[in-house]
Design a protein around this motif. Structure first.
Motif, mmCIF file in Angstrom:
data_model
loop_
_atom_site.group_PDB
_atom_site.id
_atom_site.type_symbol
_atom_site.label_atom_id
_atom_site.label_comp_id
_atom_site.label_asym_id
_atom_site.label_seq_id
_atom_site.Cartn_x
_atom_site.Cartn_y
_atom_site.Cartn_z
ATOM 1 N N THR A 76 -6.626 2.240 7.740
ATOM 2 C CA THR A 76 -5.597 3.225 7.407
ATOM 3 C C THR A 76 -5.722 3.674 5.964
ATOM 4 O O THR A 76 -5.977 2.851 5.073
ATOM 5 N N VAL A 77 -5.531 4.971 5.766
ATOM 6 C CA VAL A 77 -5.519 5.564 4.423
ATOM 7 C C VAL A 77 -4.141 6.188 4.208
ATOM 8 O O VAL A 77 -3.655 6.942 5.058
ATOM 9 N N VAL A 78 -3.525 5.862 3.078
ATOM 10 C CA VAL A 78 -2.195 6.372 2.741
ATOM 11 C C VAL A 78 -2.307 7.147 1.433
ATOM 12 O O VAL A 78 -2.830 6.632 0.449
ATOM 13 N N GLU A 79 -1.835 8.383 1.422
ATOM 14 C CA GLU A 79 -1.854 9.200 0.205
ATOM 15 C C GLU A 79 -0.717 10.213 0.269
ATOM 16 O O GLU A 79 -0.194 10.514 1.338
ATOM 17 N N ARG A 80 -0.363 10.738 -0.903
ATOM 18 C CA ARG A 80 0.720 11.716 -0.967
ATOM 19 C C ARG A 80 0.365 12.970 -0.184
ATOM 20 O O ARG A 80 -0.769 13.436 -0.230
ATOM 21 N N LEU A 81 1.369 13.501 0.509
ATOM 22 C CA LEU A 81 1.155 14.732 1.262
ATOM 23 C C LEU A 81 0.903 15.887 0.301
ATOM 24 O O LEU A 81 -0.068 16.622 0.432
ATOM 25 N N PHE A 82 1.799 16.061 -0.685
ATOM 26 C CA PHE A 82 1.629 17.017 -1.772
ATOM 27 C C PHE A 82 2.080 16.337 -3.055
ATOM 28 O O PHE A 82 2.871 15.389 -3.031
ATOM 29 N N GLY A 83 1.606 16.849 -4.163
ATOM 30 C CA GLY A 83 1.941 16.225 -5.428
ATOM 31 C C GLY A 83 3.407 16.298 -5.776
ATOM 32 O O GLY A 83 3.927 15.437 -6.491
ATOM 33 N N ASP A 84 4.108 17.324 -5.290
ATOM 34 C CA ASP A 84 5.508 17.528 -5.660
ATOM 35 C C ASP A 84 6.469 17.139 -4.543
ATOM 36 O O ASP A 84 7.630 17.534 -4.557
ATOM 37 N N THR A 85 5.999 16.391 -3.551
ATOM 38 C CA THR A 85 6.876 15.978 -2.454
ATOM 39 C C THR A 85 6.989 14.466 -2.418
ATOM 40 O O THR A 85 6.113 13.747 -2.910
ATOM 41 N N GLU A 86 8.078 14.000 -1.852
ATOM 42 C CA GLU A 86 8.313 12.563 -1.702
ATOM 43 C C GLU A 86 7.928 12.128 -0.296
ATOM 44 O O GLU A 86 8.710 11.500 0.411
ATOM 45 N N GLU A 87 6.717 12.481 0.116
ATOM 46 C CA GLU A 87 6.202 12.110 1.430
ATOM 47 C C GLU A 87 4.747 11.696 1.301
ATOM 48 O O GLU A 87 4.032 12.196 0.430
ATOM 49 N N VAL A 88 4.338 10.777 2.163
ATOM 50 C CA VAL A 88 2.936 10.369 2.219
ATOM 51 C C VAL A 88 2.405 10.666 3.615
ATOM 52 O O VAL A 88 3.158 10.633 4.600
ATOM 53 N N ALA A 131 0.833 -1.213 0.000
ATOM 54 C CA ALA A 131 0.000 0.000 0.000
ATOM 55 C C ALA A 131 0.861 1.252 0.000
ATOM 56 O O ALA A 131 0.572 2.217 -0.731
ATOM 57 N N PHE A 132 1.919 1.283 0.803
ATOM 58 C CA PHE A 132 2.809 2.441 0.826
ATOM 59 C C PHE A 132 3.490 2.631 -0.526
ATOM 60 O O PHE A 132 3.617 3.748 -1.031
ATOM 61 N N GLU A 133 3.930 1.541 -1.136
ATOM 62 C CA GLU A 133 4.605 1.647 -2.428
ATOM 63 C C GLU A 133 3.650 2.142 -3.511
ATOM 64 O O GLU A 133 4.025 2.971 -4.350
ATOM 65 N N ARG A 134 2.409 1.639 -3.489
ATOM 66 C CA ARG A 134 1.438 2.098 -4.486
ATOM 67 C C ARG A 134 1.104 3.567 -4.319
ATOM 68 O O ARG A 134 0.847 4.270 -5.301
ATOM 69 N N ALA A 135 1.098 4.048 -3.076
ATOM 70 C CA ALA A 135 0.812 5.468 -2.837
ATOM 71 C C ALA A 135 1.856 6.354 -3.500
ATOM 72 O O ALA A 135 1.538 7.421 -4.041
ATOM 73 N N PHE A 136 3.123 5.933 -3.485
ATOM 74 C CA PHE A 136 4.175 6.708 -4.140
ATOM 75 C C PHE A 136 4.137 6.537 -5.658
ATOM 76 O O PHE A 136 4.396 7.480 -6.402
ATOM 77 N N GLU A 137 3.796 5.344 -6.115
ATOM 78 C CA GLU A 137 3.859 5.066 -7.549
ATOM 79 C C GLU A 137 2.674 5.637 -8.315
ATOM 80 O O GLU A 137 2.839 6.138 -9.433
ATOM 81 N N THR A 138 1.483 5.560 -7.747
ATOM 82 C CA THR A 138 0.271 5.928 -8.486
ATOM 83 C C THR A 138 -0.322 7.271 -8.086
ATOM 84 O O THR A 138 -1.222 7.768 -8.765
#
Length: 774
Positions: A466-478, A437-444
């Motif tokens: 739990t819900v995992v999503e990108r913090l911002f579109g241009d950041t490498e954080e979820v 789930a964490f990997e898909r959040a970064f990839e998709t």
């Protein structure tokens, strides 16, 4: 050529020397100032120097021809000054439109005509009539009668000068600090020669035919030097202040080396009403003592006593909070030093310039960050007080932030968790799914949902959604939002098991009671048939109650799928079935040819319950039920009216408020089932009392076209259905077995149980065991 000494020769030579010196200084330092101001200043000083030097030569000449010759150069200086002075004033106040070629040519028209006329025609006869030398004052002076041209040109010059004096006077009144003093001194330097010249022409100071205007330049050159060197005329101009300093949205305060406020703009005045030019920093910032400490952050060169200069590192902005008109304001304060050289000229900011600079003061920049600070505090409070665990994780899989709620929910301090791998606390059986789930959040860049277990500090496992999503579109954080569903899942599991078990046992026991009642009919007389009929009716009621409970369970756990249902044949068929089951009832039905609605697939169960309640709860000898289906707006309305005793108001309020209490509750499950099915269909349920007796129940349901606008987006609905399905998955094999009981299995098991029990009882001689105490 023979020269004569005069009392005015020396002052004129001093004025010429000072003027040419200022011109040379301006040329040498031209790159430090603004070109319009420096250029016009050079013009003023050169013109003044030419005028003073040529007039000294004119007064020292002993022949009329030599006097008129030097007089021509005097008019060159006068004409050049008539252009340079207004151009300098216009450049100083940033009236750049007058410095454009066309306007500047217009400004040069009259002076250039005069200078050209003097060289082409001569001052005699252009300006002078009957010129002659007279020695009555101890030295020769040219006397003459003025021509109209001379009077006209002098009038023009005085008018231009008066206009420029008015402009400088306005600037001196309108501005603060160093720029007010600049303008005031420039006004004095310009007005003094003009005033003395007018008084001299009138004979109030010395001989009438001696022009004291250039003589006064010797005195005004001191004022000009003060402005140039002390107030940095060629370095600081009001243009920059007006365009930047005064128009800044941030507050700016300038503090000198003695700790006094020397300048501030309007935003700073609004923030600190007690601040004024000339006041001490302690008085100016009495509401923000930290600013005083920031300014007084260095020591002077003598050591020991605090000096006023640059405070802490300007990158480390100070944060202060003040009240402005009863409203709290949050400010960041940046301090920048002003370094001055030993000559008093400003140097570049910094600790020293060539080892010869000292702290000249401090510039304070106040930025109002109230809105940003308020938002940050609000979001911080929302996160810290959230009932969920909120965390931020980077691509390295390490937790960079964990909200304080983790200590309340899992017993771990945030500081203990931050920096650890995100799946450290996840149950070993759930780690692979969590990692994906964490990997898909970064990839998709799509939101990922998962259901997993997390370790509590006491060693137990807690279940989280739990819900995992990108913090911002241009950041490498979820951002991770985890909701503790342990109690709700446990409650749901227990409720489902309890519901299945109760329905199972209730149906089995009622079948046993019904079987024994049938066996008793062969052992009692006619007088006992009445009591056996009561037992049969209660058995039938309990069986119906069990079926209703199952239908409610299906309705509550269904995916809410809707279908197109034609009410006309459905209602007609249900009314026919009602008449067959209750011959004593009179049922009338009215439906259109077609009445297609979009409703829950369990709608038939809801309509059947309403029809049966209209007869079962009717205590009259001849129950009457009237059913009608009519078009109503964007749907159809089903109306069921009876002549029974009616539904008590207390039970009607239960459905209107959609809740039950210990004292207010619905007596049966049927109306609850109807309420849920109609609501899930996007319709409305209405319960009304008829006069003199009876109840009217209405169910409005939307047509397929009307429901299209109300249905959620297909993707959202699918996602919601997936989440609902995931939420309903049993957590153990026992729960799965309990939830997957089909009705047929219930009936088969109940029948088998009844037959086995009956045979067992027969083998024991038909004995009946009393029920166990609960």
């Amino acid at each position: 050529m023979v020269w004569q000494p005069t009392p005015y020769t020396a002052p004129l030579l001093v004025a010429a020397l000072a003027s040419f010196s200022f011109a040379a200084y301006a040329v040498r330092n031209r790159s430090r100032g603004e070109t319009p101001i420096v250029g016009s200043f050079i013009g003023v000083t050169v013109a003044s120097g030419i005028w003073s030097l040529a007039y000294a030569a004119q007064l020292s000449a002993t022949t009329l021809e030599a006097t008129l010759l030097w007089n021509r150069l005097v008019w060159v200086g006068v004409g050049a000054l008539a252009v340079a002075w207004p151009a300098f004033v216009f450049a100083y106040v940033d009236w750049t439109a007058w410095l454009r070629p066309r306007r500047l040519a217009l400004l040069c028209l009259v002076p250039a005509t005069v200078v050209g006329g003097v060289f082409l025609v001569g001052a005699d006869p252009l300006f002078y009539t009957s010129p002659s030398l007279d020695g009555a004052n101890g030295f020769l002076i040219m006397e003459y009668l003025p021509t109209p041209a001379l009077i006209g040109f002098m009038t023009y010059c005085y008018a231009v000068n008066l206009f420029t004096f008015g402009v400088l006077g306005y600037v001196a009144l309108a501005r603060d600090g160093v720029f007010r003093r600049q303008a005031a001194l420039l006004l004095a330097a310009g007005a003094a020669p003009t005033t003395v010249g007018v008084v001299g022409i009138a004979g109030g100071l010395g001989p009438m035919f001696v022009d004291l205007t250039p003589v006064t330049f010797a005195a005004t050159s001191g004022l000009l030097g003060w402005v140039v060197f002390r107030y940095r005329l060629l370095d600081l101009s009001p243009i920059a202040r007006d365009a930047v300093f005064s128009n800044l949205s941030d507050g700016v305060v300038v503090v000198d080396a003695n700790g006094r406020v020397v300048d501030l703009n309007q935003p700073a005045r609004r923030l600190f009403p007690s601040a004024a030019v000339g006041c001490e920093v302690e008085e100016a910032f009495e509401r923000a003592p930290a600013v005083v400490d920031l300014v007084a952050g260095t020591e002077n060169d003598d050591g020991g006593t605090p000096g006023y200069g640059a405070g802490p590192d300007p990158d480390d902005d100070l944060r202060v909070a003040i009240n402005v008109e009863s409203d709290p304001r949050f400010l960041t304060v940046a301090a920048h030093s002003i370094a001055t050289s030993k000559s008093g000229v400003a140097a570049e900011p910094g600790p020293g310039v060539g080892g010869r600079s000292t702290a000249g003061g401090t510039v304070l920049l106040f930025r109002d960050v109230t809105e940003r600070e308020t938002l940050q505090r609000r979001y911080r409070a929302l996160i810290e007080k959230s009932p969920n665990v909120i965390a931020v994780c980077g691509t390295d899989g390490l937790l960079r932030y964990v909200s304080p709620s983790i200590e309340r929910l899992l017993g771990h301090a945030p500081a203990e968790i931050e920096g650890r791998p995100v799946i450290d606390l996840v149950h070993p059986d759930d780690r692979r799914e969590a990692q994906r789930a964490f990997e898909r959040a970064f990839e998709t860049d799509e939101q990922q949902s998962l259901d997993h277990r997390i370790a509590h500090a006491d060693g137990n496992w807690r279940r989280f959604e739990t819900v995992v999503e990108r913090l911002f579109g241009d950041t490498e954080e979820v951002v991770i939002t985890a909701t503790d569903v342990t109690k709700s899942r446990r409650y749901e599991q227990r409720l489902q098991v309890l519901n299945r078990v109760l329905r199972h046992d209730l149906k089995n026991d009622t079948n046993v009671i019904g079987g024994y009642a049938d066996l008793l009919r062969d052992h009692v007389g006619d007088e006992g048939d009445e009591y056996l009929d009561v037992i049969d009716r209660k058995v039938e009621t309990l069986t119906h109650l069990s079926d209703q409970a199952r239908e409610i369970d299906v309705a509550l756990h269904s995916d809410g799928a809707r279908a197109e249902i034609d009410l006309s044949p459905l209602v007609t068929r249900l009314c026919d079935s009602l008449e067959s089951s209750f011959p004593e009832a009179t049922v009338t039905v009215s439906t259109p040819d077609g009445a297609v609605v979009c409703a829950d697939e369990l709608l038939e169960s809801a309509i059947r319950n309403v029809l049966e309640n209209a007869v079962v709860h009717n205590n009259g000898d001849q129950p009457i039920v009237e059913v009608a289906v009519d078009r109503d707006g964007g749907g159809y309305r089903i109306a069921v009216a009876d002549n029974g005793p009616g539904i008590p108001p207390v039970e009607r309020s239960v459905f209107s408020e959609a809740r039950e209490t210990a004292l207010e509750h619905a007596s049966g499950l049927g109306l609850w089932l109807v309420h849920w099915i109609v609501t899930e269909s996007g319709g409305d349920l209405g319960i009304h009392t008829r006069e003199p007796t009876g109840t009217l129940i209405t169910m409005w349901l939307p047509t397929p076209d009307g429901a299209a606008a109300e249905e959620p987006d297909a993707a959202e609905e699918s996602e919601a259905a997936d989440r609902a399905q995931a939420a309903e998955e049993p957590e153990s094999a026992d729960q799965a077995e309990a939830t997957e009981e089909p009705e047929a299995a219930d009936q088969a098991e109940a029948t088998e149980y009844t037959n086995a029990t009956a045979e067992d009882e027969k083998g024991r001689g038909g004995g009946h065991r009393p029920p166990a105490d609960n």
